[in-house]
Design a protein around this motif. Structure first.
Motif, PDB file in Angstrom:
ATOM      1  N   UNK A 183       0.825  -1.216   0.000  1.00  0.00           N
ATOM      2  CA  UNK A 183       0.000   0.000   0.000  1.00  0.00           C
ATOM      3  C   UNK A 183       0.852   1.256   0.000  1.00  0.00           C
ATOM      4  N   UNK A 184       1.613   1.471  -1.075  1.00  0.00           N
ATOM      5  CA  UNK A 184       2.439   2.667  -1.165  1.00  0.00           C
ATOM      6  C   UNK A 184       1.581   3.845  -1.551  1.00  0.00           C
ATOM      7  N   UNK A 185       2.023   5.061  -1.137  1.00  0.00           N
ATOM      8  CA  UNK A 185       1.258   6.253  -1.453  1.00  0.00           C
ATOM      9  C   UNK A 185       1.356   6.610  -2.913  1.00  0.00           C
ATOM     10  N   UNK A 186       0.256   7.037  -3.494  1.00  0.00           N
ATOM     11  CA  UNK A 186       0.242   7.529  -4.870  1.00  0.00           C
ATOM     12  C   UNK A 186      -0.427   8.876  -4.877  1.00  0.00           C
ATOM     13  N   UNK A 187      -1.343   9.059  -5.775  1.00  0.00           N
ATOM     14  CA  UNK A 187      -1.998  10.339  -5.876  1.00  0.00           C
ATOM     15  C   UNK A 187      -3.194  10.402  -4.938  1.00  0.00           C
ATOM     16  N   UNK A 188      -3.688  11.608  -4.656  1.00  0.00           N
ATOM     17  CA  UNK A 188      -4.801  11.758  -3.756  1.00  0.00           C
ATOM     18  C   UNK A 188      -6.050  11.047  -4.214  1.00  0.00           C
ATOM     19  N   UNK A 189      -6.953  10.704  -3.284  1.00  0.00           N
ATOM     20  CA  UNK A 189      -8.128   9.969  -3.649  1.00  0.00           C
ATOM     21  C   UNK A 189      -9.431  10.665  -3.259  1.00  0.00           C
ATOM     22  N   UNK A 248     -18.563   8.556   6.188  1.00  0.00           N
ATOM     23  CA  UNK A 248     -19.298   8.426   4.934  1.00  0.00           C
ATOM     24  C   UNK A 248     -18.352   8.098   3.780  1.00  0.00           C
ATOM     25  N   UNK A 249     -17.173   8.699   3.795  1.00  0.00           N
ATOM     26  CA  UNK A 249     -16.194   8.459   2.729  1.00  0.00           C
ATOM     27  C   UNK A 249     -15.766   6.999   2.707  1.00  0.00           C
ATOM     28  N   UNK A 250     -15.503   6.438   3.882  1.00  0.00           N
ATOM     29  CA  UNK A 250     -15.078   5.037   3.957  1.00  0.00           C
ATOM     30  C   UNK A 250     -16.177   4.111   3.453  1.00  0.00           C
ATOM     31  N   UNK A 251     -17.433   4.404   3.818  1.00  0.00           N
ATOM     32  CA  UNK A 251     -18.534   3.555   3.359  1.00  0.00           C
ATOM     33  C   UNK A 251     -18.685   3.631   1.836  1.00  0.00           C
ATOM     34  N   UNK A 252     -18.493   4.818   1.287  1.00  0.00           N
ATOM     35  CA  UNK A 252     -18.572   4.965  -0.171  1.00  0.00           C
ATOM     36  C   UNK A 252     -17.485   4.166  -0.868  1.00  0.00           C
ATOM     37  N   UNK A 253     -16.262   4.201  -0.331  1.00  0.00           N
ATOM     38  CA  UNK A 253     -15.156   3.446  -0.925  1.00  0.00           C
ATOM     39  C   UNK A 253     -15.457   1.950  -0.870  1.00  0.00           C
ATOM     40  N   UNK A 254     -15.995   1.473   0.234  1.00  0.00           N
ATOM     41  CA  UNK A 254     -16.295   0.045   0.367  1.00  0.00           C
ATOM     42  C   UNK A 254     -17.409  -0.381  -0.585  1.00  0.00           C
ATOM     43  N   UNK A 290      -8.972   4.519  -6.240  1.00  0.00           N
ATOM     44  CA  UNK A 290      -8.382   5.868  -6.264  1.00  0.00           C
ATOM     45  C   UNK A 290      -8.961   6.708  -7.405  1.00  0.00           C
ATOM     46  N   UNK A 291      -9.157   6.081  -8.571  1.00  0.00           N
ATOM     47  CA  UNK A 291      -9.726   6.808  -9.703  1.00  0.00           C
ATOM     48  C   UNK A 291     -11.151   7.264  -9.408  1.00  0.00           C
ATOM     49  N   UNK A 292     -11.892   6.454  -8.658  1.00  0.00           N
ATOM     50  CA  UNK A 292     -13.269   6.821  -8.315  1.00  0.00           C
ATOM     51  C   UNK A 292     -13.320   7.858  -7.192  1.00  0.00           C
ATOM     52  N   UNK A 293     -12.301   7.885  -6.347  1.00  0.00           N
ATOM     53  CA  UNK A 293     -12.320   8.741  -5.150  1.00  0.00           C
ATOM     54  C   UNK A 293     -11.004   9.487  -5.008  1.00  0.00           C
ATOM     55  N   UNK A 294     -10.728  10.418  -5.891  1.00  0.00           N
ATOM     56  CA  UNK A 294      -9.393  11.033  -5.887  1.00  0.00           C
ATOM     57  C   UNK A 294      -9.119  12.068  -4.812  1.00  0.00           C
ATOM     58  N   UNK A 295     -10.106  12.527  -4.059  1.00  0.00           N
ATOM     59  CA  UNK A 295      -9.852  13.612  -3.100  1.00  0.00           C
ATOM     60  C   UNK A 295     -10.190  13.276  -1.650  1.00  0.00           C
ATOM     61  N   UNK A 296     -10.649  12.090  -1.392  1.00  0.00           N
ATOM     62  CA  UNK A 296     -11.141  11.781  -0.047  1.00  0.00           C
ATOM     63  C   UNK A 296     -10.014  11.601   0.959  1.00  0.00           C
ATOM     64  N   UNK A 297      -8.963  10.880   0.568  1.00  0.00           N
ATOM     65  CA  UNK A 297      -7.831  10.615   1.463  1.00  0.00           C
ATOM     66  C   UNK A 297      -6.574  11.278   0.887  1.00  0.00           C
ATOM     67  N   UNK A 298      -5.558  11.363   1.731  1.00  0.00           N
ATOM     68  CA  UNK A 298      -4.337  12.031   1.286  1.00  0.00           C
ATOM     69  C   UNK A 298      -3.603  11.301   0.182  1.00  0.00           C
ATOM     70  N   UNK A 299      -3.805   9.993   0.070  1.00  0.00           N
ATOM     71  CA  UNK A 299      -3.130   9.211  -0.959  1.00  0.00           C
ATOM     72  C   UNK A 299      -3.911   7.925  -1.182  1.00  0.00           C
ATOM     73  N   UNK A 300      -3.606   7.243  -2.282  1.00  0.00           N
ATOM     74  CA  UNK A 300      -4.249   5.963  -2.549  1.00  0.00           C
ATOM     75  C   UNK A 300      -3.894   4.946  -1.468  1.00  0.00           C
ATOM     76  N   UNK A 301      -2.649   5.013  -0.972  1.00  0.00           N
ATOM     77  CA  UNK A 301      -2.245   4.105   0.098  1.00  0.00           C
ATOM     78  C   UNK A 301      -3.050   4.330   1.367  1.00  0.00           C
ATOM     79  N   UNK A 302      -3.294   5.619   1.696  1.00  0.00           N
ATOM     80  CA  UNK A 302      -4.083   5.920   2.894  1.00  0.00           C
ATOM     81  C   UNK A 302      -5.523   5.459   2.723  1.00  0.00           C
ATOM     82  N   UNK A 303      -6.078   5.651   1.527  1.00  0.00           N
ATOM     83  CA  UNK A 303      -7.440   5.178   1.248  1.00  0.00           C
ATOM     84  C   UNK A 303      -7.541   3.670   1.451  1.00  0.00           C
ATOM     85  N   UNK A 304      -6.584   2.963   0.874  1.00  0.00           N
ATOM     86  CA  UNK A 304      -6.597   1.500   0.931  1.00  0.00           C
ATOM     87  C   UNK A 304      -6.442   0.994   2.368  1.00  0.00           C
ATOM     88  N   UNK A 305      -5.479   1.574   3.075  1.00  0.00           N
ATOM     89  CA  UNK A 305      -5.206   1.118   4.437  1.00  0.00           C
ATOM     90  C   UNK A 305      -6.369   1.409   5.376  1.00  0.00           C
TER      91      UNK A 305
END
Length: 227
Positions: free
Chosen positions: A98-104, A146-152, A175-190
């Motif tokens: 889960x490395x960081x990429x672009x914002x989600x 709400x953001x976490x539930x949407x991602x799931x 990440x492509x569906x949720x580019x601004x919710x978390x600081x990075x794709x890794x943070x979104x995933x984790x």
């Protein structure tokens, strides 16, 4: 020796006298005879000086050419380093960690059909029912965010459409569906799938680094949305 007569200007005579005194000659005539006697050596020295100047100029040109070649080589190495850095970054993006990429970014929705990522087809009645039940379960039992539930919910839809996916593939699509919710794709995933998949109805990990969504299993364990 035969005497000769020279007519020189006063200034030149004074210069000759000064030079002869400085060189240690007793008379002006001795100094002039010395100059005339050594004129081959003087010519040779002048020629050597000209040759030395030409050689120095050639060396300067050669050094400048070498500097230009080194500058070009430096630019080439810099470009190669940049290319390698891009390849390494891309490798990490595609790696299963889960490395960081672009914002989600994520957005909430009231029904799964209004938020169906990366597909142009409308979900079937069975898909819509299972996703509606899964959304209801998330609202009642899922994370508070709400953001976490949407991602799931996005993860369930993506896996239901595409079947088993590697973690890196699912992470990038989320990440492509949720580019601004978390600081990075890794943070979104984790913060979502990686942390909660064990507790999510229908989510399975058939092998390490691979995720899937079993709609039938989810339907069996999820409550009826009309209840």
């Amino acid at each position: 020796m035969e005497p000769i007569t020279l007519r020189l200007s006063t200034d030149l005579l004074e210069e000759l006298d000064a030079e002869s005194d400085e060189a240690g000659f007793s008379t002006r005539s001795e100094y002039i005879r010395h100059l005339l006697f050594h004129r081959p050596n003087i010519n040779q020295m002048a020629t050597a000086e000209d040759t030395s100047a030409t050689t120095d100029s050639a060396q300067v040109d050669e050094i400048e050419q070498t500097v230009d070649e080194l500058a070009d080589y430096h630019d080439e190495l810099t470009q190669r380093v940049s290319d390698l850095e891009e390849e390494v970054e891309q490798f990490h993006l595609n790696d299963d960690q889960p490395t960081g990429t672009s914002p989600s970014v994520s957005s909430t929705s009231d029904s799964p059909s209004d938020h169906h990522p990366l597909t142009t087809e409308q979900p079937s009645a069975e898909e819509l029912e299972s996703l509606t039940k899964f959304k209801q379960w998330l609202d009642e039992n899922g994370p508070q965010s709400d953001d976490a539930r949407t991602v799931l919910l996005d993860a369930a839809q993506i896996l239901d459409d595409q079947g088993p996916l590697k973690a890196s593939e699912l992470r990038e699509q989320l990440y492509e569906c949720n580019p601004d919710t978390y600081g990075s794709a890794g943070a979104l995933w984790a913060s979502t799938v990686e942390r909660l998949y064990d507790d999510l109805p229908g989510f399975e990990r058939p092998e390490y680094g691979t995720y899937t969504f079993d709609r039938e299993a989810a339907m069996e364990s999820l409550p009826d949305p009309t209840d």
